[in-house]
Design an enzyme around this catalytic site. Sequence first.
Site, short mmCIF file in Angstrom:
data_model
loop_
_atom_site.label_atom_id
_atom_site.label_comp_id
_atom_site.label_asym_id
_atom_site.label_seq_id
_atom_site.Cartn_x
_atom_site.Cartn_y
_atom_site.Cartn_z
N LYS A 11 0.85 -1.19 0.00
CA LYS A 11 0.00 0.00 0.00
C LYS A 11 0.88 1.23 0.00
CE LYS A 11 -3.11 2.87 2.70
NZ LYS A 11 -3.83 3.08 3.97
N GLU A 18 -8.60 12.09 12.67
CA GLU A 18 -7.76 10.95 13.04
C GLU A 18 -6.84 11.29 14.21
OE1 GLU A 18 -5.03 7.45 11.01
OE2 GLU A 18 -5.97 8.99 9.77
#
Length: 427
Positions: free
Chosen positions: A178, A223
Amino acid sequence: MPRLRARTRPISDPGDLLRFAEPRNPAVWLRRGDGIVGGGSVWRGEFSGERRIHDAREAWAEIVASGRVEDAVRVPGSGLVAFGAFTFAATSAAPSVLQIPEFVIGRVDGRAFLTEISVTDSIDSSGPVPTVPVRLPLIIPDGPVAETTLEPGEMTQQRHRAAVEAALSRIGQGEFTKIVISRDQHGDIGADADRRHIVRRLAEAYPETWTYAVDGLIGASPEMLVRVLGRSVTARVLAGTLPRGADEAADAAAKRALADSAKNRAEHKFAIDSAIESLRRLDTHEDPDTGLTASPEPFLLGLPNVWHLASDIRGTLPSGSSVLDLVEALHPTAAVGGTPRQKAMPAIDELEPFDRRRYAGPAGWLSASGDGEWVVALRGAEVDADGRVTAFAGGGIVAGSEPADEFAETGPKFRPIAEALAPKAPE
């Protein structure tokens, strides 16, 4: 390093905390209207390179060790406090900073307080603190409105497609599993614009996020990289995103699609596994898993602009560690960097045509008591002294990603800062 004296005392509710922030360089941490705002500066440290977080931790430890703190309130954010922001990459030309304000005014769990911080000397640092009336900082009237329309930057749609295709090729070759590719947008609010307008709009539109402003870095992040209160550790991992639907039916369909998306769930698993592994490496207990728990399944977090797959991690602060140890261990998360980290980070430098500066880096505050809250600096922008605005938004690329979809995903992520900056229509 300066020898500092910090004194925190309770005050009556001051109302809108942003009224006390500096118009051109606000220091702010807010959620649901509560938090802390700083003004002035008694110390600022700049750090760079691979050791930037480590060096900041050492500097802060030295300041705390020589300082004197009298805290009559003892809530998160009271006492001696520093605001901070670190660059995403060690190679960035931007500074990573810790800054200690002259005062902090805050409200936490219904308790309001004022902290006054000053430089002292070794002669009287242990003497009694004079008893003087509590005087609130001056309320600063609003200045010129900060407005601009963000325009595409160096990462055009064509360059973004090429970067995603290159990333997919390298994923196919097994270089990494990723990688996050971001793009930039730019605007100009003017040097004299009151940056508090941006902070206020973000805080009002996204009350469930953490609105931050540190050294010109302004945003509203969903976040939480890591929070330490006492010995309690909390982190929130977000990875996997879809835009909200235009109506109730479309929104429900988007929510279901995200929950059922194999691509997004795989992206989320990379991020949560990376965060847990990073935290466990710091744990020196005989059982490294003691007290470390994560949501067994991601939950759907709905914000005004997007749906996120989210997981919360909870644990206990390892003995001998500080909040900046955890910040250093966790950054960069797979949600903003990639997996494995050591392969993805150099590739980001190669594939993105710009310096991310402090976008996707840690931003937050820490106190002499050991508490601290640090978010991943998302949904925001760097605002330079001359009013130049640079915003970033990105998305995770994994096997099966579609370049057009990845470009489209970044649009809603720009929305919070774009709307906070957008010129108002004439009445």
